[in-house]
Design a protein around this motif. Structure first.
Motif, PDB file in Angstrom:
ATOM      1  N   ASP A   6     -38.768   3.255   0.109  1.00  0.00           N
ATOM      2  CA  ASP A   6     -39.706   3.308   1.213  1.00  0.00           C
ATOM      3  C   ASP A   6     -39.825   4.728   1.695  1.00  0.00           C
ATOM      4  N   SER A   9     -45.713   7.464   1.227  1.00  0.00           N
ATOM      5  CA  SER A   9     -46.818   8.298   1.570  1.00  0.00           C
ATOM      6  C   SER A   9     -47.984   7.382   1.801  1.00  0.00           C
ATOM      7  N   SER A  10     -49.165   7.767   1.297  1.00  0.00           N
ATOM      8  CA  SER A  10     -50.322   6.952   1.629  1.00  0.00           C
ATOM      9  C   SER A  10     -50.265   5.595   1.003  1.00  0.00           C
ATOM     10  N   VAL A  13     -44.197   2.454  -0.765  1.00  0.00           N
ATOM     11  CA  VAL A  13     -42.900   2.587  -0.169  1.00  0.00           C
ATOM     12  C   VAL A  13     -41.978   1.656  -0.930  1.00  0.00           C
ATOM     13  N   LYS A  84     -34.111  -0.146   3.404  1.00  0.00           N
ATOM     14  CA  LYS A  84     -35.447   0.311   3.796  1.00  0.00           C
ATOM     15  C   LYS A  84     -35.997   1.380   2.865  1.00  0.00           C
ATOM     16  N   PRO A  91     -49.908   0.934   3.234  1.00  0.00           N
ATOM     17  CA  PRO A  91     -50.489   1.050   4.579  1.00  0.00           C
ATOM     18  C   PRO A  91     -51.738   0.195   4.713  1.00  0.00           C
ATOM     19  N   PHE A 114     -48.159  -2.265   6.308  1.00  0.00           N
ATOM     20  CA  PHE A 114     -47.744  -1.716   7.587  1.00  0.00           C
ATOM     21  C   PHE A 114     -48.870  -0.884   8.203  1.00  0.00           C
ATOM     22  N   GLY A 116     -49.292   2.572  10.158  1.00  0.00           N
ATOM     23  CA  GLY A 116     -48.633   3.819  10.540  1.00  0.00           C
ATOM     24  C   GLY A 116     -47.328   4.035   9.821  1.00  0.00           C
ATOM     25  N   THR A 117     -46.312   3.261  10.155  1.00  0.00           N
ATOM     26  CA  THR A 117     -45.008   3.336   9.490  1.00  0.00           C
ATOM     27  C   THR A 117     -44.530   1.927   9.180  1.00  0.00           C
ATOM     28  N   LEU A 118     -43.524   1.824   8.362  1.00  0.00           N
ATOM     29  CA  LEU A 118     -42.999   0.512   7.977  1.00  0.00           C
ATOM     30  C   LEU A 118     -42.382  -0.216   9.161  1.00  0.00           C
ATOM     31  N   ASP A 119     -42.041   0.503  10.239  1.00  0.00           N
ATOM     32  CA  ASP A 119     -41.495  -0.141  11.427  1.00  0.00           C
ATOM     33  C   ASP A 119     -42.554  -0.893  12.227  1.00  0.00           C
ATOM     34  N   THR A 120     -43.817  -0.823  11.760  1.00  0.00           N
ATOM     35  CA  THR A 120     -44.891  -1.612  12.370  1.00  0.00           C
ATOM     36  C   THR A 120     -45.536  -2.468  11.284  1.00  0.00           C
TER      37      THR A 120
END
Length: 302
Positions: A6, A9-10, A13, A84, A91, A114, A116-120
């Motif tokens: 993970d 990039s665009s 992950v 992770k 994205p 996701f 923005g980031t994998l946390d979202t």
């Protein structure tokens, strides 16, 4: 089996996968492999015991070395999750051509999506949905991966894997993200990862078939399964790889690399031994090495 890096990039992950279907509709009475595994599990461990086990300290659980039905009680989600940094995800802004390329390159049938980031995380996209909506001559209109989203499960690392297996059966969602105490993504687990803890590793059509424990790619370079017997491989290449004081404690090539660095290496990591031999980790999960590329001294990496 399972998923992978993970840093994305665009477009990517790396994630693991099984080809069973997903849906948000519950089907509590479905059978098949799910029913057999959970039926056997339930006979020796009532559901109330499973739920109670979810509240115990995960640090007290020792991960067993071999698959078996008892792993459903002993192992926690955190023991089997892909970390992770090894998750393959995409994205929400990805284009159709980029998404097709990720599916083609990684060989998975599901990918987390996701914003923005994998946390979202937003959900997952299934290759079948992409093909039905935009393949076979269908235009599908303007592409948006959000139209293809399916739900994901979100679980804590302390959950027993038997509990997660039941949730996947009832909700028919075969991929889960592991969430840490702050709500961030900590790892990923698929149905296949859980079933492998009971019946052993599952080889599917995307896994590379190999005859024997190793094959030579070019002079001085081999692809070797981690379970390959160390002494047999040493005989084949005409070189001793293990230190004399460690040789009696090491049986396999995976064990040799583990002893070299004292931990399970990450996929893609290259370990240089004092004798000049290089070990590139081709495939691994958080608990074990699966395949290696072994290069003799003086052989350049491609």
């Amino acid at each position: 089996m399972g998923q992978v890096a993970d840093g994305a990039s665009s477009a990517t992950v790396p994630a693991s996968d099984t080809d069973a279907g997903d849906s948000s509709n519950p089907e509590p009475h479905s059978r098949g492999i799910f029913g057999r595994i959970l039926g056997a599990f339930g006979a020796s461990a009532p559901e109330t015991d499973i739920d109670a086990a979810a509240n115990t300290d995960a640090a007290t659980v020792v991960s067993p070395a071999h698959p078996g039905i008892g792993n459903l009680r002993r192992l926690r989600v955190g023991d089997v999750a892909i970390p992770k940094v090894e998750i393959v995800a995409v994205p929400s802004t990805i284009t159709r051509d980029e998404l097709v390329e990720v599916f083609r390159k990684e060989g998975y049938s599901r990918l987390p999506v996701f914003k923005g980031t994998l946390d979202t995380p937003l959900g997952l996209v299934h290759l079948k949905d992409l093909a039905l909506e935009y393949g076979f001559g269908a235009t599908g209109g303007r592409f948006s991966v959000r139209k293809l989203l399916r739900p994901l499960l979100y679980v804590p690392p302390s959950m027993p894997i038997g509990v997660l297996l039941q949730k996947m059966q009832v909700q028919r969602i075969h991929m889960a993200l592991v969430i840490d105490e702050y709500g961030g993504v900590d790892g990923l687990v698929t149905l296949e990862d859980l079933i492998e803890q009971v019946i052993g590793e599952i080889e599917d059509e995307h896994d590379e078939a190999e005859s024997g424990y190793w094959k030579q790619e070019k002079p001085g370079q081999w692809v070797v399964q981690a379970r390959a017997p160390l002494r047999e491989f040493e005989t084949a290449i005409g070189m001793t790889l293990a230190d004399p004081e460690d040789e009696q404690e090491i049986d396999s090539m995976g064990g040799l690399v583990f002893m070299q660095i004292g931990r399970v290496p990450s996929r893609g990591e290259v370990i240089s031994a004092p004798n000049g031999v290089e070990y590139e980790v081709i495939d691994a999960d958080p608990r074990r090495i699966k395949r290696l590329r072994v290069r003799m001294p003086g052989v350049a990496a491609e």
